[in-house]
Design an enzyme around this catalytic site. Sequence first.
Site, PDB file in Angstrom:
ATOM      1  N   HIS A  99      61.666  60.191  21.229  1.00  0.00           N
ATOM      2  CA  HIS A  99      62.331  59.129  21.154  1.00  0.00           C
ATOM      3  C   HIS A  99      61.638  57.828  22.130  1.00  0.00           C
ATOM      4  CE1 HIS A  99      64.394  55.377  20.092  1.00  0.00           C
ATOM      5  NE2 HIS A  99      65.111  55.536  21.340  1.00  0.00           N
ATOM      6  N   GLU A 100      62.215  58.413  23.353  1.00  0.00           N
ATOM      7  CA  GLU A 100      61.682  57.355  24.278  1.00  0.00           C
ATOM      8  C   GLU A 100      60.444  57.524  24.581  1.00  0.00           C
ATOM      9  OE1 GLU A 100      64.156  55.938  26.203  1.00  0.00           O
ATOM     10  OE2 GLU A 100      65.780  56.948  24.817  1.00  0.00           O
ATOM     11  N   HIS A 103      59.051  54.730  22.745  1.00  0.00           N
ATOM     12  CA  HIS A 103      59.202  53.848  23.878  1.00  0.00           C
ATOM     13  C   HIS A 103      57.672  53.559  24.363  1.00  0.00           C
ATOM     14  CE1 HIS A 103      62.897  52.241  21.746  1.00  0.00           C
ATOM     15  NE2 HIS A 103      63.778  52.965  22.730  1.00  0.00           N
TER      16      HIS A 103
END
Length: 225
Positions: A99-100, A103
């Site tokens: 998920h990071e 980004h």
Amino acid sequence: MYWSEIFYILTLVLFVVSLIMSGIVRSRYKKYARQHTGNGMTGAMAAERILRSNGIGDVTIVQTVGTLTDNYNPTNKTLNLSPAVYGGADVSAVAVAAHECGHAIQHAEAYPLLMLRKALVPVCNIGSMGSYVAILLGFLFSSTGLITLGAVLFSGIVLFNLVTLPVEADASRRALREVERLGILTDDEMVGGKKVLIAAGMTYFISLVTSIVQLLRLLSLARRK
């Protein structure tokens, strides 16, 4: 029933819901932290693979402190992973790390909403500090103008939360796509990864709704004054 009573009830309900959602996130995280990845890949290893496969070589993966404190810092291009995620060879660790990475991929592609959220950070900081001061002074001096100013400042927080929701959803979508494309998780493991990210995403939705209710209450107070 007066509007103030309705807002108090809504705020209380949302507070309880947020606590429940926080509990669900931690529960799912712990559940799938017990499901080890079949390939033995840790969160840091998964992050490294995702970043490199997307041609991102200027992001540093760093182990930070705390629990569920994982984040991507676009200012210094660091992927900060908590110890359990950095070294954990389990479904939860991989899902959070991916998920990071989502980004980081957004940043590399100059994803418009991420750029907008970054620009709104100072606005949100000013709103979070200044709104309550203005509202408190407004009540002390019975000033409609100060209460209205507090509501205007608080709207910056609402706007930030409004932009954050699709940014986080897009990062999770990218994470799941990359994990599946690279074969980091099996089909069975993907089920758990999706559940972890969906639960985490719901917390941003609750934050948005809560901030909207608070803003409406402030506007209602200013109107009555």
